[in-house]
Motif scaffolding. Structure first.
Motif, mmCIF file in Angstrom:
data_model
loop_
_atom_site.group_PDB
_atom_site.id
_atom_site.type_symbol
_atom_site.label_atom_id
_atom_site.label_comp_id
_atom_site.label_asym_id
_atom_site.label_seq_id
_atom_site.Cartn_x
_atom_site.Cartn_y
_atom_site.Cartn_z
ATOM 1 N N UNK A 68 0.807 -1.219 0.000
ATOM 2 C CA UNK A 68 0.000 0.000 0.000
ATOM 3 C C UNK A 68 0.840 1.268 0.000
ATOM 4 N N UNK A 69 2.152 1.126 -0.279
ATOM 5 C CA UNK A 69 3.042 2.286 -0.148
ATOM 6 C C UNK A 69 2.646 3.422 -1.077
ATOM 7 N N UNK A 70 2.142 3.099 -2.268
ATOM 8 C CA UNK A 70 1.821 4.134 -3.255
ATOM 9 C C UNK A 70 0.314 4.276 -3.450
ATOM 10 N N UNK A 71 -0.448 3.943 -2.437
ATOM 11 C CA UNK A 71 -1.903 4.018 -2.550
ATOM 12 C C UNK A 71 -2.357 5.468 -2.623
ATOM 13 N N UNK A 72 -3.431 5.704 -3.399
ATOM 14 C CA UNK A 72 -3.934 7.064 -3.597
ATOM 15 C C UNK A 72 -4.363 7.691 -2.272
ATOM 16 N N UNK A 73 -5.074 6.944 -1.468
ATOM 17 C CA UNK A 73 -5.536 7.478 -0.186
ATOM 18 C C UNK A 73 -4.370 7.798 0.739
ATOM 19 N N UNK A 74 -3.349 6.942 0.716
ATOM 20 C CA UNK A 74 -2.185 7.175 1.564
ATOM 21 C C UNK A 74 -1.394 8.390 1.075
ATOM 22 N N UNK A 75 -1.297 8.559 -0.247
ATOM 23 C CA UNK A 75 -0.606 9.732 -0.776
ATOM 24 C C UNK A 75 -1.323 11.017 -0.348
ATOM 25 N N UNK A 76 -2.641 10.987 -0.345
ATOM 26 C CA UNK A 76 -3.398 12.169 0.076
ATOM 27 C C UNK A 76 -3.142 12.483 1.549
ATOM 28 N N UNK A 77 -3.113 11.452 2.393
ATOM 29 C CA UNK A 77 -2.847 11.677 3.814
ATOM 30 C C UNK A 77 -1.423 12.169 4.036
ATOM 31 N N UNK A 78 -0.469 11.625 3.300
ATOM 32 C CA UNK A 78 0.915 12.077 3.421
ATOM 33 C C UNK A 78 1.068 13.517 2.942
#
Length: 403
Positions: free
Chosen positions: A227-237
């Motif tokens: 999940x390192x490049x997940x869209x939701x995670x990118x938004x949170x980062x």
């Protein structure tokens, strides 16, 4: 054989759907997502915020901390000594951003733009998830309608055969009534299925503007990845990075910006010919300390802590969604294998009962019971295929993959 005529019945059932589904060319899943995106209020709101971020970048690139101030003053002794003395001054002043503050402002504006881009991608993924859900709801309803229409057709054939045998004296009148009531029950089921299919298509039309369904083929699955490049995670980062830039700006803004002023003065002394002119430059440095900026720094720190916690929660949610999607996919595959085997056994069972019924060895009630079980098994196969395709869609959604 029942299954040799299945495509014909599927086509007939499709004709029972609302006209919009047959009047339009079948779009792709990507086209449906794009249509839903264009209709989404969130999409329009986020797109409009691009102007905000562009304006913020322009402001951050400026060395002015606020708008310049233009001043003019005029002083004379007309109302006092009347010596014909007059002084006129024109000034222009502006607060100037310090070098550290200027870099922090530009960094914050850049990070805000990156956060908006990540939010746009996240919102588009959320829209794709809604489209996937509505699409497979409509596909499942369509499959149910097709199967129930097929079942009704065969019950009508059976009822006609029973009527002929009743007239020939091979069967009792009660058998004809039993077959007829099965036909009426199946007719009511078809009407109910048609209504549910129409409702599912209406929900899809509300979301995308079209009720045309694409080919109901499962989406290709992504390669196994984390999940390192997940869209939701990118938004949170991105949100956390923007909050950290806000903390840096608050720290750099402990000193209020100095003000630079340029003035030009014109003086006339009594009856002296001509006037004296002079130019002045002034610098005002505010004497402020940490106390003045503590509320802004505390607020920025709170926002950073919140963004960091939300990023950690998003990471956990994405990992959980991926695990659930993998389990759902495995369960859907196992379920399809089980219901397919059951349907094959029941088809063979019904074929034996049909032969026995024609030979007079089995009563009509037993044949109808066997056909009902077979119909139930075939509906389960159709629904499980839809469930497997939906599991594919959920796996792609959980992986952050857009159509």
């Amino acid at each position: 054989m029942r299954f040799s005529r299945l495509p014909i019945y599927l086509a007939a059932a499709a004709c029972l759907l609302p006209p919009a589904s047959s009047a339009q060319e079948a779009p792709t899943l990507a086209a449906l997502v794009e249509a839903a995106w264009q209709r989404s209020p969130v999409a329009h709101t986020l797109a409009a915020r691009r102007e905000e971020t562009a304006a913020a970048r322009d402001v951050a690139a400026s060395w002015l901390a606020a708008a310049p101030t233009l001043g003019i003053s005029d002083r004379s002794d007309r109302w006092t000594d009347q010596r014909k003395q007059r002084e006129t001054e024109l000034s222009l002043s502006a607060p100037i951003v310090l070098p550290g503050q200027h870099g922090a402002r530009r960094q914050l504006a850049t990070r805000a733009g990156e956060e908006l881009d990540a939010q746009l991608a996240q919102a588009r993924l959320a829209i794709a998830g809604e489209v996937r859900t509505r699409l497979w709801e409509a596909a499942a309803a369509r499959e149910v309608l097709a199967e129930k229409s097929d079942h009704l057709h065969h019950l009508e054939e059976l009822a006609a055969d029973v009527d002929r045998r009743v007239k020939a004296g091979d069967l009792a009148r009660s058998d004809s009534l039993l077959a007829r009531q099965e036909v009426l029950a199946a007719t009511a089921d078809v009407a109910l299925a048609r209504g549910r299919a129409g409702e599912a298509l209406a929900r899809l039309r509300l979301l995308t503007g079209t009720a045309a369904l694409p080919d109901v083929e499962p989406e290709p699955l992504p390669p196994e990845s984390g999940s390192a490049d997940h869209v939701r995670l990118r938004a949170a980062q991105a949100a956390e990075t923007r909050a950290r830039a806000a903390v840096d700006l608050a720290s750099a803004s402990r000193q209020a910006p100095p003000t630079v002023a340029l003035s030009m003065r014109r003086e006339r002394e009594g009856g002296m010919p001509g006037a004296d002119r002079s130019i002045g430059i002034a610098l005002q440095i505010p004497l402020s300390g940490k106390l003045r900026n503590r509320p802004a720094e505390a607020l920025a720190g709170t926002q950073l802590a919140t963004a960091a916690a939300e990023r950690a929660q998003t990471q956990a949610a994405v990992d959980m969604d991926l695990a659930l999607a993998r389990d759902q996919l495995a369960n859907a595959r196992a379920g399809l294998e089980a219901v397919t085997s059951r349907a094959a056994v029941l088809r063979e069972h019904t074929a034996l009962f049909e032969h026995a019924f024609r030979q007079g060895e089995k009563p009509l009630a037993d044949l109808l019971r066997s056909r009902a079980l077979t119909h139930e098994a075939e509906v389960a196969v159709r629904q499980q295929r839809i469930a497997l395709a939906l599991a594919h869609a959920h796996m792609n959604q959980a992986s952050g993959i857009l159509p």
